[in-house]
Write a protein that holds these residues in place. Structure first.
Motif, PDB file in Angstrom:
ATOM      1  N   LEU A   1      73.158  38.789  95.761  1.00  0.00           N
ATOM      2  CA  LEU A   1      72.049  37.893  95.849  1.00  0.00           C
ATOM      3  C   LEU A   1      70.506  38.475  95.364  1.00  0.00           C
ATOM      4  CD1 LEU A   1      70.582  35.182  96.987  1.00  0.00           C
ATOM      5  CD2 LEU A   1      70.834  36.076  99.360  1.00  0.00           C
ATOM      6  N   ASP A   2      70.242  38.191  94.240  1.00  0.00           N
ATOM      7  CA  ASP A   2      69.061  38.419  94.087  1.00  0.00           C
ATOM      8  C   ASP A   2      67.864  37.474  94.636  1.00  0.00           C
ATOM      9  OD1 ASP A   2      66.229  38.438  92.555  1.00  0.00           O
ATOM     10  OD2 ASP A   2      67.204  39.513  90.873  1.00  0.00           O
ATOM     11  N   ILE A   3      67.155  37.841  95.495  1.00  0.00           N
ATOM     12  CA  ILE A   3      66.159  36.870  96.189  1.00  0.00           C
ATOM     13  C   ILE A   3      65.334  36.077  95.351  1.00  0.00           C
ATOM     14  CG2 ILE A   3      64.221  38.121  96.796  1.00  0.00           C
ATOM     15  CD1 ILE A   3      66.382  36.813  99.371  1.00  0.00           C
ATOM     16  N   ASP A   4      65.021  36.420  94.109  1.00  0.00           N
ATOM     17  CA  ASP A   4      64.468  35.429  93.068  1.00  0.00           C
ATOM     18  C   ASP A   4      65.245  34.303  92.567  1.00  0.00           C
ATOM     19  OD1 ASP A   4      65.604  36.198  90.620  1.00  0.00           O
ATOM     20  OD2 ASP A   4      64.339  37.766  90.275  1.00  0.00           O
ATOM     21  N   GLY A   5      66.661  34.395  93.049  1.00  0.00           N
ATOM     22  CA  GLY A   5      67.534  33.062  92.890  1.00  0.00           C
ATOM     23  C   GLY A   5      66.981  32.001  93.522  1.00  0.00           C
TER      24      GLY A   5
ATOM     25  N   PHE B   1      73.873  35.275  92.322  1.00  0.00           N
ATOM     26  CA  PHE B   1      72.942  34.243  92.613  1.00  0.00           C
ATOM     27  C   PHE B   1      71.521  34.595  92.313  1.00  0.00           C
ATOM     28  CE2 PHE B   1      70.364  31.295  94.976  1.00  0.00           C
ATOM     29  CZ  PHE B   1      71.087  30.251  95.416  1.00  0.00           C
ATOM     30  N   ASP B   2      71.033  34.199  91.306  1.00  0.00           N
ATOM     31  CA  ASP B   2      69.743  34.723  90.478  1.00  0.00           C
ATOM     32  C   ASP B   2      69.155  33.787  89.619  1.00  0.00           C
ATOM     33  OD1 ASP B   2      68.056  36.622  89.018  1.00  0.00           O
ATOM     34  OD2 ASP B   2      69.585  38.287  89.200  1.00  0.00           O
ATOM     35  N   SER B   3      67.867  33.937  89.495  1.00  0.00           N
ATOM     36  CA  SER B   3      67.296  33.117  88.240  1.00  0.00           C
ATOM     37  C   SER B   3      67.413  33.854  87.031  1.00  0.00           C
ATOM     38  CB  SER B   3      65.589  33.069  88.706  1.00  0.00           C
ATOM     39  OG  SER B   3      65.112  34.226  88.562  1.00  0.00           O
ATOM     40  N   HIS B   4      67.975  34.935  86.964  1.00  0.00           N
ATOM     41  CA  HIS B   4      68.083  35.818  85.756  1.00  0.00           C
ATOM     42  C   HIS B   4      69.583  36.286  85.632  1.00  0.00           C
ATOM     43  CE1 HIS B   4      64.070  36.875  87.407  1.00  0.00           C
ATOM     44  NE2 HIS B   4      63.720  36.388  86.156  1.00  0.00           N
ATOM     45  N   PRO B   5      69.937  36.091  84.208  1.00  0.00           N
ATOM     46  CA  PRO B   5      71.372  36.474  84.393  1.00  0.00           C
ATOM     47  C   PRO B   5      71.530  38.265  84.131  1.00  0.00           C
ATOM     48  CG  PRO B   5      71.039  35.813  82.315  1.00  0.00           C
ATOM     49  CD  PRO B   5      69.746  35.352  83.076  1.00  0.00           C
TER      50      PRO B   5
END
Ligand SMILES: [Mn+2]
Length: 301
Positions: free
Chosen positions: A223-227, A132-136
């Motif tokens: 979980l990347d918090i920037d997601g 879960f991230d804004s970046h892959p």
């Protein structure tokens, strides 16, 4: 001891030394791999420091009784390679222990590389990986490095028991050209943008991920918090606007935990020095306590 004081302990009093505690927690305080602003090495201690002030229930009022064995933090090391090796070895012990869930606290996202390596090696069958991230984070090399926080998912695919068909992303909204090329060559990857979450709803996206990741022995949830949208989680090095809310993230995790064999999870990229009123650390904790509730629910089923 009075009731009031009982809560004023680590993990709201859930901390346990039992080897078969349901949850094993490990902090990985490392932020040498960020491309821009750091500070994530402070996250594990900051997050722990808040736990004595939180109550013992989930948002649905379920009283938490689950036991949390906290292994502390991986010792810092100026040698990057050795630090990753120590992280992998510590994570392997926790994953292969008697815990139902290993929970890792970063650190920047590069710590996910040794953590997932330990995870994949702990199972003989195929494993799943959800980010879960804004970046892959699919770059093969980033700023001259194969181990940066932009390479995590790509390095994870080096493990022979993770195939692109068992890899899913949720919340994507920022890409390198190389990452788009990689997805074009591997369309079997679950690729759910923030816009798709907005348009279709988080439940439909979660159902797709559950359908995609079948036939695996165990699943790792990162979980990347920037997601999550920076209006909810501003304390992170590379915020990206237009993302799902903390609410949607929780709804996603609720379905994923109920329907997939999640055996490890991490929360990465929380940066206390960049945070406001600890809201980002509190978002991480909200997620953790709800996940504790999901695991408790599973145990009683
Ligand atoms: Mn990210």
């Amino acid at each position: 001891m009075s009731k009031l004081v009982e809560h004023r302990a680590l993990w709201s009093g859930l901390a346990s030394q039992a080897d078969n505690a349901e949850i094993g927690v490990l902090g990985v305080p490392f932020d040498n791999a960020v491309s821009w602003r750091g500070g994530t090495r402070h996250a594990p201690q900051r997050i722990r420091s808040i736990t004595p002030h939180l109550g013992l229930t989930t948002e649905e009022g379920v009283l938490l009784k689950i036991r949390v064995k906290d292994y502390g933090d991986v010792e810092t090391d100026l040698n990057w390679e050795r630090f990753f090796e120590t992280t992998e070895a510590s994570a392997a012990e926790i994953i292969q222990g008697r815990h139902r869930l290993a929970f890792f606290l970063g650190g920047d996202h590069s710590v996910g590389i040794p953590l997932f390596k330990a995870f994949a090696k702990s199972f003989t069958g195929p494993v799943g990986y959800i980010q879960f991230d804004s970046h892959p984070d699919l770059a093969d090399n980033f700023e001259g490095h194969p181990w940066s926080h932009a390479n995590t998912a790509r390095r994870n695919l080096d493990q022979p028991n993770l195939s692109p068909a068992h890899l899913a992303f949720v919340g994507l909204r920022s890409f390198l050209t190389e990452e788009l090329d990689y997805y074009a060559a591997h369309p079997e990857i679950g690729w759910h943008t923030a816009r798709s979450v907005y348009g279709r709803g988080i439940e439909a996206v979660a159902r797709d991920v559950i359908r995609q990741i079948q036939g695996v022995e165990a699943v790792y949830m990162s979980l990347d918090i920037d997601g999550i949208d920076p209006s909810c989680t501003p304390g992170t090095g590379t915020p990206e606007h237009g993302g799902p809310t903390t609410r949607e993230c929780l709804e996603f995790l609720r379905l994923i935990f109920a329907n997939l064999p999640i055996r490890a999870m991490d929360i990465v990229e929380v940066s206390p020095p960049l945070d406001l009123s600890d809201v980002t650390s509190l978002a991480a904790l909200k997620v953790m306590y709800e996940v504790f509730g999901f695991m408790q629910e599973k145990a009683t089923q």
